[in-house]
Design an enzyme around this catalytic site. Structure first.
Site, mmCIF file in Angstrom:
data_model
loop_
_atom_site.group_PDB
_atom_site.id
_atom_site.type_symbol
_atom_site.label_atom_id
_atom_site.label_comp_id
_atom_site.label_asym_id
_atom_site.label_seq_id
_atom_site.Cartn_x
_atom_site.Cartn_y
_atom_site.Cartn_z
ATOM 1 N N HIS A 143 7.511 1.435 -10.758
ATOM 2 C CA HIS A 143 6.332 1.033 -9.984
ATOM 3 C C HIS A 143 5.066 1.361 -10.761
ATOM 4 O O HIS A 143 4.973 2.390 -11.424
ATOM 5 C CB HIS A 143 6.303 1.712 -8.610
ATOM 6 N N ARG B 273 0.838 -1.206 0.000
ATOM 7 C CA ARG B 273 0.000 0.000 0.000
ATOM 8 C C ARG B 273 0.870 1.251 0.000
ATOM 9 O O ARG B 273 1.883 1.314 0.705
ATOM 10 C CB ARG B 273 -0.941 -0.011 1.208
ATOM 11 N N ASP B 274 0.438 2.239 -0.783
ATOM 12 C CA ASP B 274 1.144 3.519 -0.842
ATOM 13 C C ASP B 274 1.032 4.216 0.509
ATOM 14 O O ASP B 274 -0.020 4.242 1.135
ATOM 15 C CB ASP B 274 0.545 4.399 -1.956
ATOM 16 N N ILE B 275 2.137 4.808 0.952
ATOM 17 C CA ILE B 275 2.179 5.465 2.266
ATOM 18 C C ILE B 275 1.336 6.736 2.282
ATOM 19 O O ILE B 275 0.914 7.202 3.350
ATOM 20 C CB ILE B 275 3.653 5.767 2.642
ATOM 21 N N ASN C 263 4.475 6.564 -13.675
ATOM 22 C CA ASN C 263 5.074 7.887 -13.834
ATOM 23 C C ASN C 263 6.534 7.698 -14.242
ATOM 24 O O ASN C 263 7.246 6.900 -13.637
ATOM 25 C CB ASN C 263 5.011 8.675 -12.520
ATOM 26 N N HIS D 114 1.246 2.213 -10.240
ATOM 27 C CA HIS D 114 0.216 2.617 -9.273
ATOM 28 C C HIS D 114 -1.093 1.913 -9.636
ATOM 29 O O HIS D 114 -1.498 1.917 -10.812
ATOM 30 C CB HIS D 114 -0.036 4.123 -9.344
#
Ligand code: 5GP
Ligand code: ZN
Length: 121
Positions: free
Chosen positions: A106, A35-37, A93, A108
Site C-alpha cells: 500500500h 481512507r485510512d481508518i 512501509n 500512503h
C-alpha cells in the site's frame, strides 16, 4: 495458525472484494484507494493494487506495472481531494523496521495540512 501474508486472510483483499467496508476514494481495473481508518494527517489515503502482493520486494518483473499504477492513481486522487496544489507525501512501509502492519502493498498518501519536516517521526 493465521498468516496475514496470505491473501485469504488479508483485510485489504477483503476491502477490495467489499466484504469489509471502506471509504473508497478511487478505483480502476488494477487499483483501489480508500481512507485510512486511523488517519495520520487531515487527508490520509491508502492506494493498493488489486492483486495481492506483500510489499515492494514481492512485486515480480511481470507485475512491475503495479508501481506506475499506484503513482498514476496519485495523479487522479490528489487533485480529486484538493491537495495537488498544497502538496502531499507518499510513503511505502516495508517490513518490521518500517512498522509495516498490513502485508498487502500500500502507498500512503498524506496531506491536507502542513506535515512535519522529518520523514521518520
Ligand atoms: P502500514 O503501517 O502497514 O504501512 O499501514 C497500514 C495502514 O492501514 C495503517 O495506517 C492503518 O491505520 C490502516 N488500516 C489498518 N486496518 C484498516 C482497516 O480495516 N481499514 C482502513 N481503512 N485502514 C486500515
Ligand atoms: Zn491482500
Amino acid at each position: 495458525m493465521s498468516n496475514p501474508k496470505q491473501s485469504k486472510e488479508c483485510i485489504f483483499c477483503k476491502i477490495i472484494e467489499g466484504t469489509l467496508p471502506s471509504e473508497k476514494v478511487y478505483e480502476d481495473d488494477r487499483v483501489f484507494a480508500f481512507r485510512d481508518i486511523s488517519p495520520q494527517a487531515k487527508t490520509h489515503v491508502l492506494i493498493i493494487p488489486k492483486k495481492h502482493v506483500v510489499d515492494i520486494l514481492d512485486v515480480s518483473a511481470e507485475d512491475a506495472h503495479v508501481f506506475s499504477d499506484l503513482l498514476r492513481a496519485v495523479q487522479h486522487i490528489a487533485p480529486q481531494l484538493g491537495i495537488a496544489g498544497t502538496g502531499f507525501r507518499t510513503v511505502f512501509n516495508s517490513g518490521d523496521h518500517a512498522c509495516q502492519t498490513i502485508y498487502h502493498l500500500h502507498l500512503h498518501l498524506l496531506g491536507g495540512e502542513q506535515l512535519g519536516g522529518s520523514m521518520v517521526g
